[in-house]
Design a protein around this motif. Structure first.
Motif, short mmCIF file in Angstrom:
data_model
loop_
_atom_site.label_atom_id
_atom_site.label_comp_id
_atom_site.label_asym_id
_atom_site.label_seq_id
_atom_site.Cartn_x
_atom_site.Cartn_y
_atom_site.Cartn_z
N UNK A 9 0.83 -1.20 0.00
CA UNK A 9 0.00 0.00 0.00
C UNK A 9 0.87 1.26 0.00
N UNK A 10 0.57 2.15 -0.93
CA UNK A 10 1.39 3.35 -1.13
C UNK A 10 1.23 4.37 -0.01
N UNK A 11 0.13 4.33 0.70
CA UNK A 11 -0.16 5.31 1.74
C UNK A 11 -1.17 4.68 2.68
N UNK A 12 -0.97 4.70 3.98
CA UNK A 12 -1.82 3.92 4.89
C UNK A 12 -3.28 4.36 4.97
N UNK A 13 -3.61 5.54 4.46
CA UNK A 13 -4.98 6.03 4.59
C UNK A 13 -5.79 5.90 3.31
N UNK A 23 -8.03 11.90 3.67
CA UNK A 23 -7.06 11.36 2.72
C UNK A 23 -7.15 12.11 1.40
N UNK A 24 -8.35 12.46 0.98
CA UNK A 24 -8.51 13.23 -0.26
C UNK A 24 -7.78 14.56 -0.16
N UNK A 25 -7.88 15.21 1.00
CA UNK A 25 -7.16 16.47 1.22
C UNK A 25 -5.66 16.24 1.15
#
Length: 171
Positions: A9-13, A23-25
């Protein structure tokens, strides 16, 4: 249904619930900072390049704000306001222009829009009952204005004349 979580996973969120806008922000601010880095690579004027490096860092400082806290200082906001005011004073353009011109100005226009997308996302977050620091809203709005005025300045530096735009719908 169990949600698969990739060990890569590239980013945990990234798997946050679809109604959780944090996460969108964070992704939008990451995109904005990355595009600011791209713009910096297109600029040869040293003062503007250094200014963009500072802006890039500022954007990364706001990235975790919705999960943690707002750490941008009042002095940093005041500095950005003074940069925006300087660019405004230097500009001879008043009104709407087509988002075109030299490559760096076009990149700045894309950044302007992305900053507006941040503001829109923050208002959606507020409308869901969450708190957003006033300074964060101010900063994101200032970023949009900064990138607009920077686009105008970059066109001037590159000898490109702005093309005014007059809407048929808004008067």
């Amino acid at each position: 249904m169990a949600l698969y979580r990739s060990p890569y996973e590239a980013y945990p969120f990234l798997c946050d619930a679809d109604d959780d806008l944090r996460c969108d922000f964070e992704l939008l601010t990451d995109e904005l900072a990355s595009a600011a880095g791209l713009l910096r690579s297109q600029i040869t004027e040293q003062t503007l390049a250094e200014e963009l490096l500072w802006i890039c860092e500022l954007i990364y400082h706001i990235n975790p704000t919705l999960r943690t806290s707002f750490t941008v200082t009042e002095d940093e906001i005041v500095r950005l306001v003074s940069i925006v005011e300087r660019l405004q004073a230097e500009s001879e353009v008043h009104g709407f222009v087509l988002p075109c011109g030299c490559e760096s100005a076009c990149t700045a226009h894309l950044l302007r829009v992305k900053a507006k997308c941040l503001v829109r996302l923050l208002y959606r977050y507020l409308q869901r009952g969450y708190e957003v620091p006033d300074g964060l809203l101010d900063l994101c709005n200032l970023l949009s204005g900064y990138f607009f005025l920077l686009a105008l300045k970059l066109n001037v530096l590159n000898g490109v004349k702005e093309r005014g735009y007059h809407s048929r719908n808004y008067r």
